[in-house]
Motif scaffolding. Structure first.
Motif, PDB file in Angstrom:
ATOM      1  N   THR A  35       0.433  14.136   5.872  1.00 18.85           N
ATOM      2  CA  THR A  35      -0.106  12.907   5.276  1.00 18.85           C
ATOM      3  C   THR A  35      -1.247  13.226   4.314  1.00 18.85           C
ATOM      4  OG1 THR A  35      -1.608  12.495   7.152  1.00 18.85           O
ATOM      5  CG2 THR A  35       0.569  11.420   7.212  1.00 18.85           C
TER       6      THR A  35
ATOM      7  N   GLU B 187       7.219   7.115  -0.814  1.00 25.52           N
ATOM      8  CA  GLU B 187       6.173   7.847  -0.098  1.00 25.52           C
ATOM      9  C   GLU B 187       6.558   8.067   1.358  1.00 25.52           C
ATOM     10  OE1 GLU B 187       1.812   6.888  -1.782  1.00 25.52           O
ATOM     11  OE2 GLU B 187       2.982   5.102  -1.258  1.00 25.52           O
TER      12      GLU B 187
ATOM     13  N   LEU C  29       0.024  14.182   0.883  1.00 22.20           N
ATOM     14  CA  LEU C  29       0.639  13.129   0.081  1.00 22.20           C
ATOM     15  C   LEU C  29      -0.358  12.473  -0.875  1.00 22.20           C
ATOM     16  CD1 LEU C  29       3.026  11.456   2.662  1.00 22.20           C
ATOM     17  CD2 LEU C  29       3.625  12.981   0.776  1.00 22.20           C
ATOM     18  N   GLY C  30      -1.652  12.553  -0.560  1.00 25.12           N
ATOM     19  CA  GLY C  30      -2.671  12.071  -1.480  1.00 25.12           C
ATOM     20  C   GLY C  30      -2.886  10.566  -1.526  1.00 25.12           C
ATOM     21  N   ASN C  31      -2.390   9.829  -0.547  1.00 24.90           N
ATOM     22  CA  ASN C  31      -2.631   8.391  -0.472  1.00 24.90           C
ATOM     23  C   ASN C  31      -3.513   8.154   0.752  1.00 24.90           C
ATOM     24  OD1 ASN C  31      -2.514   5.629   0.184  1.00 24.90           O
ATOM     25  ND2 ASN C  31      -0.452   5.380  -0.642  1.00 24.90           N
TER      26      ASN C  31
ATOM     27  N   LEU D   4       0.797  -1.227   0.000  1.00 26.28           N
ATOM     28  CA  LEU D   4       0.000   0.000   0.000  1.00 26.28           C
ATOM     29  C   LEU D   4       0.828   1.274   0.000  1.00 26.28           C
ATOM     30  CD1 LEU D   4      -2.835  -0.938   2.517  1.00 26.28           C
ATOM     31  CD2 LEU D   4      -2.913  -0.960   0.018  1.00 26.28           C
ATOM     32  N   TYR D   5       2.083   1.181   0.441  1.00 24.92           N
ATOM     33  CA  TYR D   5       2.908   2.369   0.583  1.00 24.92           C
ATOM     34  C   TYR D   5       4.300   2.056   0.067  1.00 24.92           C
ATOM     35  CZ  TYR D   5      -0.409   1.831   4.419  1.00 24.92           C
ATOM     36  OH  TYR D   5      -1.511   1.508   5.165  1.00 24.92           O
ATOM     37  N   THR D   6       4.873   2.989  -0.678  1.00 25.59           N
ATOM     38  CA  THR D   6       6.224   2.794  -1.188  1.00 25.59           C
ATOM     39  C   THR D   6       7.239   3.433  -0.248  1.00 25.59           C
ATOM     40  OG1 THR D   6       6.249   4.859  -2.464  1.00 25.59           O
ATOM     41  CG2 THR D   6       5.334   2.890  -3.560  1.00 25.59           C
TER      42      THR D   6
ATOM     43  N   ALA E 144      -4.901   5.557   2.099  1.00 29.10           N
ATOM     44  CA  ALA E 144      -4.536   4.426   2.959  1.00 29.10           C
ATOM     45  C   ALA E 144      -3.339   4.801   3.840  1.00 29.10           C
ATOM     46  CB  ALA E 144      -4.218   3.190   2.123  1.00 29.10           C
ATOM     47  N   LEU E 145      -2.350   5.458   3.241  1.00 31.92           N
ATOM     48  CA  LEU E 145      -1.190   5.902   4.009  1.00 31.92           C
ATOM     49  C   LEU E 145      -1.625   6.914   5.059  1.00 31.92           C
ATOM     50  CD1 LEU E 145       2.349   6.681   2.844  1.00 31.92           C
ATOM     51  CD2 LEU E 145       1.129   8.368   4.188  1.00 31.92           C
ATOM     52  N   LYS E 146      -2.469   7.849   4.681  1.00 31.59           N
ATOM     53  CA  LYS E 146      -2.937   8.866   5.620  1.00 31.59           C
ATOM     54  C   LYS E 146      -3.604   8.210   6.829  1.00 31.59           C
ATOM     55  CE  LYS E 146      -5.903  12.852   6.360  1.00 31.59           C
ATOM     56  NZ  LYS E 146      -5.144  13.173   7.546  1.00 31.59           N
TER      57      LYS E 146
END
Length: 143
Positions: free
Chosen positions: A98, A18, A101-103, A13-15, A105-107
């Motif tokens: 967060t 990121e 960043l526009g993700n 889900l996250y690189t 799931a990450l947020k």
């Protein structure tokens, strides 16, 4: 107190990019903040090493990697004159970062972990520095 479960780390889900961006963007904000900036500037001696350490920490939390080595609690307890407003400001800037960043799931995952960490560090800070007082929760005044 409402407890939220922390999502399971997920490398799909996250690189790493990121996570590195999260760390660098957050500290760019925190270093400019009138309340937080002077504290970071006084206590972080080697920013490059700090970025590596924090990227490793967030990679462990979000992706499940095992590169992080450290003990954050004693370092935070040792800082002079912290207060709940500083922890809340840290969390506000983190959540702002967060979001940018526009993700989603990450947020959600990073914000959940950060909220938990801020609360734990604040409780640990109070117990370490003011053992005679009853510690207060960071978000006791919110619903």
């Amino acid at each position: 107190m409402t407890t939220h479960s922390i999502p399971t780390p997920n490398p799909d889900l996250y690189t790493e990019e990121e996570i590195s961006q999260l760390v660098h963007n957050f500290y760019a904000k925190a270093r400019k903040d009138p309340g937080l900036g002077p504290i970071f500037e006084e206590h972080v001696i080697d920013w490059d090493a700090h970025f590596v350490q924090m990227t490793n920490f967030w990679s462990a939390q979000l992706r499940g990697t095992s590169r992080f080595r450290g003990a954050p609690m004693p370092k935070h307890i040792a800082l002079p004159e912290l207060n709940s407003d500083l922890f809340k400001r840290w969390l506000h800037l983190f959540k702002e970062t967060t979001h940018e960043l526009g993700n989603p799931a990450l947020k959600h995952h990073a914000d959940t972990v950060a909220t938990f960490i801020a609360g734990r560090l604040w409780l640990g800070y109070q117990m370490g520095n003011y053992p005679e007082r009853h510690p207060t929760e960071l978000f006791a005044d919110t619903h």
